[in-house]
Every structure is written in structure tokens, then in C-alpha cells.
Design a protein around this motif. Sequence first.
Motif, PDB file in Angstrom:
ATOM      1  N   PHE A   8       0.851  -1.185   0.000  1.00  0.00           N
ATOM      2  CA  PHE A   8       0.000   0.000   0.000  1.00  0.00           C
ATOM      3  C   PHE A   8       0.886   1.234   0.000  1.00  0.00           C
ATOM      4  CE2 PHE A   8      -2.264  -3.350   2.309  1.00  0.00           C
ATOM      5  CZ  PHE A   8      -3.423  -3.425   1.564  1.00  0.00           C
ATOM      6  N   PRO A   9       0.382   2.384  -0.472  1.00  0.00           N
ATOM      7  CA  PRO A   9       1.180   3.612  -0.434  1.00  0.00           C
ATOM      8  C   PRO A   9       1.361   4.108   0.999  1.00  0.00           C
ATOM      9  CG  PRO A   9      -0.967   4.011  -1.469  1.00  0.00           C
ATOM     10  CD  PRO A   9      -0.903   2.562  -1.129  1.00  0.00           C
ATOM     11  N   ALA A  10       2.475   4.811   1.222  1.00  0.00           N
ATOM     12  CA  ALA A  10       2.776   5.368   2.549  1.00  0.00           C
ATOM     13  C   ALA A  10       3.237   6.809   2.400  1.00  0.00           C
ATOM     14  CB  ALA A  10       3.844   4.547   3.236  1.00  0.00           C
ATOM     15  N   GLN A  11       3.172   7.538   3.513  1.00  0.00           N
ATOM     16  CA  GLN A  11       3.603   8.934   3.502  1.00  0.00           C
ATOM     17  C   GLN A  11       4.724   9.218   4.487  1.00  0.00           C
ATOM     18  OE1 GLN A  11       0.020  11.127   4.180  1.00  0.00           O
ATOM     19  NE2 GLN A  11      -0.777  10.703   2.141  1.00  0.00           N
ATOM     20  N   GLU A  12       4.851   8.405   5.530  1.00  0.00           N
ATOM     21  CA  GLU A  12       5.919   8.587   6.505  1.00  0.00           C
ATOM     22  C   GLU A  12       6.383   7.221   6.982  1.00  0.00           C
ATOM     23  OE1 GLU A  12       4.685   9.712  10.676  1.00  0.00           O
ATOM     24  OE2 GLU A  12       2.915  10.345   9.556  1.00  0.00           O
ATOM     25  N   ALA A  13       7.608   7.198   7.499  1.00  0.00           N
ATOM     26  CA  ALA A  13       8.190   5.925   7.936  1.00  0.00           C
ATOM     27  C   ALA A  13       8.012   5.722   9.433  1.00  0.00           C
ATOM     28  CB  ALA A  13       9.669   5.897   7.586  1.00  0.00           C
ATOM     29  N   ALA A  14       7.843   4.488   9.819  1.00  0.00           N
ATOM     30  CA  ALA A  14       7.842   4.145  11.239  1.00  0.00           C
ATOM     31  C   ALA A  14       9.215   4.497  11.800  1.00  0.00           C
ATOM     32  CB  ALA A  14       7.559   2.661  11.422  1.00  0.00           C
ATOM     33  N   GLY A  38      18.086   4.165   3.343  1.00  0.00           N
ATOM     34  CA  GLY A  38      18.209   4.032   1.893  1.00  0.00           C
ATOM     35  C   GLY A  38      17.030   3.346   1.225  1.00  0.00           C
ATOM     36  N   GLU A  39      16.203   2.635   2.004  1.00  0.00           N
ATOM     37  CA  GLU A  39      15.007   2.007   1.432  1.00  0.00           C
ATOM     38  C   GLU A  39      13.934   3.066   1.231  1.00  0.00           C
ATOM     39  OE1 GLU A  39      13.587  -1.192   3.850  1.00  0.00           O
ATOM     40  OE2 GLU A  39      15.014  -2.614   3.026  1.00  0.00           O
ATOM     41  N   PRO A  40      13.087   2.889   0.234  1.00  0.00           N
ATOM     42  CA  PRO A  40      12.019   3.871   0.008  1.00  0.00           C
ATOM     43  C   PRO A  40      11.030   3.909   1.171  1.00  0.00           C
ATOM     44  CG  PRO A  40      11.804   1.989  -1.487  1.00  0.00           C
ATOM     45  CD  PRO A  40      13.074   1.806  -0.713  1.00  0.00           C
ATOM     46  N   THR A  41      10.476   5.085   1.409  1.00  0.00           N
ATOM     47  CA  THR A  41       9.503   5.256   2.490  1.00  0.00           C
ATOM     48  C   THR A  41       8.117   5.583   1.933  1.00  0.00           C
ATOM     49  OG1 THR A  41      10.084   7.596   2.703  1.00  0.00           O
ATOM     50  CG2 THR A  41      11.255   6.036   4.127  1.00  0.00           C
ATOM     51  N   ASP A  42       7.901   5.234   0.676  1.00  0.00           N
ATOM     52  CA  ASP A  42       6.618   5.558   0.054  1.00  0.00           C
ATOM     53  C   ASP A  42       5.689   4.352  -0.072  1.00  0.00           C
ATOM     54  OD1 ASP A  42       8.050   4.197  -1.869  1.00  0.00           O
ATOM     55  OD2 ASP A  42       7.562   5.588  -3.492  1.00  0.00           O
ATOM     56  N   SER A  43       6.036   3.255   0.629  1.00  0.00           N
ATOM     57  CA  SER A  43       5.143   2.102   0.575  1.00  0.00           C
ATOM     58  C   SER A  43       5.180   1.289   1.863  1.00  0.00           C
ATOM     59  CB  SER A  43       5.464   1.198  -0.616  1.00  0.00           C
ATOM     60  OG  SER A  43       6.727   0.625  -0.464  1.00  0.00           O
ATOM     61  N   VAL A  44       4.075   0.611   2.082  1.00  0.00           N
ATOM     62  CA  VAL A  44       3.894  -0.306   3.196  1.00  0.00           C
ATOM     63  C   VAL A  44       3.905  -1.703   2.601  1.00  0.00           C
ATOM     64  CG1 VAL A  44       2.280  -1.087   4.969  1.00  0.00           C
ATOM     65  CG2 VAL A  44       2.387   1.335   4.369  1.00  0.00           C
ATOM     66  N   ARG A  65      -8.255  -0.340   4.120  1.00  0.00           N
ATOM     67  CA  ARG A  65      -8.955   0.683   4.898  1.00  0.00           C
ATOM     68  C   ARG A  65      -8.035   1.287   5.964  1.00  0.00           C
ATOM     69  NH1 ARG A  65     -13.277  -2.364   6.862  1.00  0.00           N
ATOM     70  NH2 ARG A  65     -13.577  -2.888   4.699  1.00  0.00           N
ATOM     71  N   PHE A  66      -7.304   0.431   6.672  1.00  0.00           N
ATOM     72  CA  PHE A  66      -6.407   0.913   7.727  1.00  0.00           C
ATOM     73  C   PHE A  66      -5.296   1.783   7.147  1.00  0.00           C
ATOM     74  CE2 PHE A  66      -2.514   0.571  10.178  1.00  0.00           C
ATOM     75  CZ  PHE A  66      -2.944   1.094  11.388  1.00  0.00           C
ATOM     76  N   PHE A  67      -4.606   1.301   6.119  1.00  0.00           N
ATOM     77  CA  PHE A  67      -3.466   2.035   5.586  1.00  0.00           C
ATOM     78  C   PHE A  67      -3.872   3.262   4.773  1.00  0.00           C
ATOM     79  CE2 PHE A  67      -1.341  -2.024   6.592  1.00  0.00           C
ATOM     80  CZ  PHE A  67      -0.372  -1.501   7.450  1.00  0.00           C
ATOM     81  N   ALA A  68      -5.112   3.370   4.368  1.00  0.00           N
ATOM     82  CA  ALA A  68      -5.597   4.612   3.759  1.00  0.00           C
ATOM     83  C   ALA A  68      -5.639   5.718   4.812  1.00  0.00           C
ATOM     84  CB  ALA A  68      -6.979   4.401   3.151  1.00  0.00           C
ATOM     85  N   ARG A  69      -5.909   5.351   6.064  1.00  0.00           N
ATOM     86  CA  ARG A  69      -5.956   6.329   7.166  1.00  0.00           C
ATOM     87  C   ARG A  69      -4.610   6.472   7.873  1.00  0.00           C
ATOM     88  NH1 ARG A  69     -10.583   3.152   8.410  1.00  0.00           N
ATOM     89  NH2 ARG A  69      -9.370   2.237  10.091  1.00  0.00           N
ATOM     90  N   THR A  70      -3.792   5.421   7.823  1.00  0.00           N
ATOM     91  CA  THR A  70      -2.522   5.394   8.563  1.00  0.00           C
ATOM     92  C   THR A  70      -1.420   4.907   7.625  1.00  0.00           C
ATOM     93  OG1 THR A  70      -3.846   4.754  10.487  1.00  0.00           O
ATOM     94  CG2 THR A  70      -1.464   4.615  10.722  1.00  0.00           C
ATOM     95  N   PRO A  71      -0.965   5.745   6.714  1.00  0.00           N
ATOM     96  CA  PRO A  71       0.029   5.315   5.717  1.00  0.00           C
ATOM     97  C   PRO A  71       1.449   5.311   6.272  1.00  0.00           C
ATOM     98  CG  PRO A  71      -0.641   7.566   5.282  1.00  0.00           C
ATOM     99  CD  PRO A  71      -1.429   7.107   6.470  1.00  0.00           C
ATOM    100  N   LEU A  72       1.745   4.354   7.144  1.00  0.00           N
ATOM    101  CA  LEU A  72       3.012   4.272   7.856  1.00  0.00           C
ATOM    102  C   LEU A  72       3.924   3.245   7.188  1.00  0.00           C
ATOM    103  CD1 LEU A  72       4.393   5.476  10.362  1.00  0.00           C
ATOM    104  CD2 LEU A  72       3.398   3.604  11.683  1.00  0.00           C
ATOM    105  N   ALA A  73       4.983   3.731   6.564  1.00  0.00           N
ATOM    106  CA  ALA A  73       5.893   2.863   5.803  1.00  0.00           C
ATOM    107  C   ALA A  73       6.674   1.936   6.711  1.00  0.00           C
ATOM    108  CB  ALA A  73       6.862   3.706   4.979  1.00  0.00           C
TER     109      ALA A  73
END
Length: 101
Positions: A8-14, A38-44, A65-73
Motif C-alpha cells: 500500500f502507499p505510505a507517507q511517513e516511515a515508522a 536508503g530504502e524507500p519510504t513511500d510504501s507499506v 482501509r487501515f493504511f488509507a488512514r494510517t500510511p506508515l511505511a
Amino acid sequence: MQTLTYRFPAQEAAAHAIHVGVVASGDLEILLQPPAPGEPTDSVIVRVRTSVNGFDTVWHDVLQRFFARTPLAGSWELNDFGATPGVVNLRLRQAAEAAAS
């Protein structure tokens, strides 16, 4: 046992590694690893290991549904032993909250 993998898409990294829940009757364990440097932070990436076969669509819908609300890479490992969608959502929220603190 069935293993399912989703992205799923992400916006920020854990920020750090998380462990919540247990693998027990009707429960779920979540292991979350943040992206390595160095790994991308744009996906879960979510890998589900479940004892219940045939619920691919349910898993996808709950996770989407969860990752649409919580896009945590990061790399999310879910080890399921018959958890209901409500328990899955609870454990996901616990992991996200712990990763944010």
C-alpha cells in the motif's frame, strides 16, 4: 497456513521496531520494522501468515482501509490465529500508535 502479501502507499516511515499482540486463539501478533536507511519510504509492505485459508479479500479490505488512514511505511508482519477483523484493526492501531511515540 496461508501467506498473503500486500503493498500500500505510505507517507511517513515508522520510527522504530514494534511488537504487539500474541499468536494465540483468536488473536494476532504484529511485528513492524521501519524501512532500512536508503530504502524507500513511500510504501507499506504487509505479509500476513494466517491459520485460516480463503479470506484474502477480507484481509485486503481491512488492510486497505487501515493504511488509507494510517500510511506508515515499513515492513509489517502479521501472524494470525483466527483474529476477527475487529481484533486485526485493534492490533494495527496499537502498532501504529506505538510507532508514533
